[in-house]
Design a protein around this motif. Structure first.
Motif, short mmCIF file in Angstrom:
data_model
loop_
_atom_site.label_atom_id
_atom_site.label_comp_id
_atom_site.label_asym_id
_atom_site.label_seq_id
_atom_site.Cartn_x
_atom_site.Cartn_y
_atom_site.Cartn_z
N ILE A 76 41.37 28.54 38.29
CA ILE A 76 40.57 28.93 39.46
C ILE A 76 41.49 29.35 40.61
CG2 ILE A 76 38.95 28.10 41.21
CD1 ILE A 76 37.80 26.22 39.05
N GLY A 77 42.59 28.62 40.75
CA GLY A 77 43.55 28.98 41.79
C GLY A 77 44.16 30.35 41.56
N THR A 78 44.46 30.67 40.30
CA THR A 78 45.02 31.99 40.02
C THR A 78 44.03 33.09 40.34
OG1 THR A 78 44.36 31.94 37.68
CG2 THR A 78 46.54 31.08 38.23
N ILE A 79 42.75 32.83 40.11
CA ILE A 79 41.73 33.83 40.47
C ILE A 79 41.69 34.01 41.98
CG2 ILE A 79 39.24 34.23 40.58
CD1 ILE A 79 38.97 33.30 37.81
N ALA A 80 41.76 32.90 42.72
CA ALA A 80 41.79 33.00 44.18
C ALA A 80 43.00 33.80 44.64
CB ALA A 80 41.79 31.60 44.80
N GLY A 81 44.14 33.56 44.02
CA GLY A 81 45.34 34.31 44.37
C GLY A 81 45.21 35.78 44.04
N ALA A 82 44.58 36.09 42.89
CA ALA A 82 44.40 37.49 42.50
C ALA A 82 43.43 38.20 43.44
CB ALA A 82 43.90 37.56 41.06
N VAL A 83 42.37 37.52 43.85
CA VAL A 83 41.43 38.11 44.81
C VAL A 83 42.15 38.43 46.12
CG1 VAL A 83 39.40 37.64 46.22
CG2 VAL A 83 39.38 37.04 43.80
N LEU A 84 42.99 37.51 46.55
CA LEU A 84 43.78 37.75 47.77
C LEU A 84 44.66 38.99 47.60
CD1 LEU A 84 44.97 36.90 50.53
CD2 LEU A 84 46.55 35.42 49.26
N MET A 85 45.31 39.11 46.42
CA MET A 85 46.23 40.21 46.21
C MET A 85 45.54 41.55 45.97
SD MET A 85 49.06 38.96 46.86
CE MET A 85 50.03 40.41 46.46
N MET A 86 44.23 41.53 45.71
CA MET A 86 43.50 42.79 45.62
C MET A 86 43.50 43.52 46.96
SD MET A 86 42.02 43.43 42.57
CE MET A 86 40.46 44.27 42.85
N ALA A 87 43.56 42.76 48.05
CA ALA A 87 43.51 43.35 49.39
C ALA A 87 44.83 43.28 50.13
CB ALA A 87 42.42 42.65 50.21
N TRP A 88 45.65 42.25 49.84
CA TRP A 88 46.88 42.01 50.59
C TRP A 88 48.05 42.68 49.89
CZ3 TRP A 88 50.18 36.99 50.56
CH2 TRP A 88 51.15 37.06 51.57
N LYS A 89 48.79 43.49 50.63
CA LYS A 89 49.99 44.13 50.09
C LYS A 89 51.17 43.78 51.00
CE LYS A 89 47.60 48.06 47.97
NZ LYS A 89 47.52 49.54 47.88
N PRO A 90 51.76 42.61 50.81
CA PRO A 90 52.87 42.22 51.69
C PRO A 90 54.03 43.20 51.60
CG PRO A 90 52.72 40.77 49.78
CD PRO A 90 51.50 41.61 49.77
N ARG A 91 54.62 43.50 52.73
CA ARG A 91 55.69 44.50 52.75
C ARG A 91 56.93 43.98 52.04
NH1 ARG A 91 59.81 46.08 56.50
NH2 ARG A 91 60.28 48.32 56.31
N ARG A 92 57.30 42.73 52.27
CA ARG A 92 58.47 42.16 51.61
C ARG A 92 58.01 41.44 50.33
NH1 ARG A 92 63.06 42.70 54.54
NH2 ARG A 92 62.79 43.17 56.76
N LEU A 93 58.01 42.21 49.27
CA LEU A 93 57.43 41.75 48.00
C LEU A 93 58.01 40.43 47.52
CD1 LEU A 93 57.62 45.13 46.05
CD2 LEU A 93 55.52 43.96 46.65
N LEU A 94 59.32 40.41 47.35
CA LEU A 94 59.94 39.27 46.68
C LEU A 94 60.14 38.08 47.60
CD1 LEU A 94 62.53 41.06 44.37
CD2 LEU A 94 60.23 40.25 43.85
N LEU A 95 60.27 38.32 48.89
CA LEU A 95 60.36 37.19 49.83
C LEU A 95 59.07 36.40 49.80
CD1 LEU A 95 61.74 35.58 52.06
CD2 LEU A 95 60.86 37.26 53.71
N VAL A 96 57.94 37.09 49.94
CA VAL A 96 56.64 36.41 49.89
C VAL A 96 56.45 35.76 48.53
CG1 VAL A 96 54.15 36.79 49.91
CG2 VAL A 96 55.59 37.89 51.63
#
Length: 441
Positions: free
Chosen positions: A278-298
């Motif tokens: 369930i947590g991975t789904i929540a993380g994936a939903v977040l990443m559908m919209a969020w595109k952090p500029r510093r990929l690997l730092l985040v």
């Protein structure tokens, strides 16, 4: 891979898939969902099959090691083959091997009195199939979407398979309690058969023929050049060689034992694993919209919470508390996973992607067989609680060290898949091709 579209994507009609989610992407996602449903329960079933046969904690560790040792032995070969042969054929052949080995494992358990060496052999065959499947699968997924849609496509793909993991883990734990581990293993074999059939229908007519290489060793050397000239890549692979090992030992060996002794059996452990899903789904939903500029730092900052499940088992937390930490760690590692896949998509040439992925997998799982095999002796020497706290520390320390690598802190997201990290481009310039050649279009 085809060039990114310059026209804006149309909004799909209700009930229709997005324009970028083509037939191959849909088939790959559907097949992955089916196999994840079966495999999540099968991993739990294998541990309880050993315990029900009278095995010890050390025997559970040996079964887990038997599954991962073939990954270490065959991943690099699998990556080179996947860059030489049609990737979908490699995937189907690997699924067939997984199906046959899991069916035989199920029959052995259902017949009663399975021997440890028999279970180890069949588990090793399943691991061999995985070693050839994984590099081909990631390379095939890469070819289905263009750079501008990669973040959303990877997030949706992972959300789908992790959603299947929720059902697979919870259903697997319940089925083990109700009908025993043998039937869960049989269901996993059937899932591999269906998934292999779906992957046989992939359309590869758009994939250009690959030029013949200079041999297997030459192909592996080319893949190694791609890895060693990118500090961000080899440092994170080294980090995960430790992280995956200790998290794998905690999940595959200590988790089922804590569940048996202190949580009430396999069903609560299945529920805890489902909350990770369930947590991975929540993380994936977040990443559908969020595109952090510093990929690997985040992404790297989100690896620290992987220490929480080991710490929760060490306490041990009640089931609800364990579910909370599993949820948090699942969400965090999903943020890392999508950023990692996006960085790989951005930086690695398509024609070498399976080989680089194989080195990634190889490094990440190289210590896992040792860790799972030593989990039992470590418990005997230090105690289960101390061993679990050690697992938590070994997640935190290498993750902190990776943050010292400049490329990890500085890599930025490129426009339409083009890298803009100066340090990464400089490293690529020392390879056998120019940075422009390494840009993924």
């Amino acid at each position: 891979m085809s060039s990114p579209r310059t026209a804006p994507s149309r909004t799909p009609a209700k009930g229709r898939r997005p324009d970028w989610a083509g037939r191959n992407y849909s088939l790959l996602t559907g097949a992955a969902v089916i196999t994840n449903l079966g495999s999540q329960g099968a991993h739990i079933a294998a541990a309880f099959a050993v315990l029900e046969a009278g095995g010890s904690v050390g025997d559970v560790g040996l079964i887990a090691a038997a599954r991962t040792l073939p990954l270490v032995l065959f991943l690099l070969i699998g990556g080179a083959i996947a860059d030489r042969l049609p990737r979908h054929r490699v995937m189907v052949a690997a699924n067939a091997l997984n199906c046959l080995s899991q069916a035989a494992f199920a029959a052995l358990v259902l017949a009663g009195e399975p021997q440890l060496w028999q279970m180890m052999l069949l588990t090793a065959l399943c691991g061999t199939g995985t070693a050839f499947f994984n590099p081909a699968a990631e390379g095939m997924l890469l070819s289905t979407v263009s750079g501008e849609h990669s973040n959303r496509a990877f997030a949706l793909f992972r959300m789908a398979i992790n959603g299947a993991g929720i059902g697979g883990a919870a259903l697997g734990g319940a089925m083990i309690a109700a009908v025993g581990p043998g039937w869960v293993l049989a269901a996993d074999a059937a899932a591999f058969a269906v998934a292999g059939a779906l992957r046989a229908f992939l359309d590869v007519s758009h994939v250009p023929d690959r030029a013949p290489g200079g041999g297997l060793l030459s192909d592996l050397r080319e893949g190694w050049v791609e890895v060693r000239t990118r500090p961000w890549l080899w440092s994170i692979v080294l980090q995960f060689s430790v992280v995956v090992a200790v998290v794998g030992a905690a999940d595959a060996v200590y988790g089922p034992l804590v569940a048996r002794d202190q949580l009430g059996g396999p069903a609560p452990w299945g529920v805890a694993l489902a909350f990770f899903g369930i947590g991975t789904i929540a993380g994936a939903v977040l990443m559908m919209a969020w595109k952090p500029r510093r990929l690997l730092l985040v992404g790297t900052l989100c690896v620290f919470p992987l220490a929480l499940p080991s710490a929760g088992l060490a306490v041990p937390l009640p089931v609800w508390g364990l579910c909370v930490v599993m949820f948090v760690s699942g969400a965090a590692i999903e943020v890392f996973g999508v950023n990692w896949m996006t960085a790989m998509h951005q930086e690695i040439p398509e024609e070498k992607f399976s080989r680089v992925t194989a080195y990634d997998w190889f490094g990440s799982v190289s210590m896992l067989p040792v860790a799972t095999a030593l989990a039992g002796p470590a418990e005997a020497a230090f105690g289960r609680t101390q061993a679990l706290w050690g697992c938590a520390v070994l997640v935190v320390v290498p993750t902190a060290l990776v943050l010292l690598v400049p490329d990890v802190r500085r890599m930025t997201r490129g426009a339409h898949g083009k890298p803009v990290a100066g340090a990464v481009a400089a490293a690529a310039a020392t390879a056998e091709q120019t940075p422009a050649d390494a840009v993924r279009h």
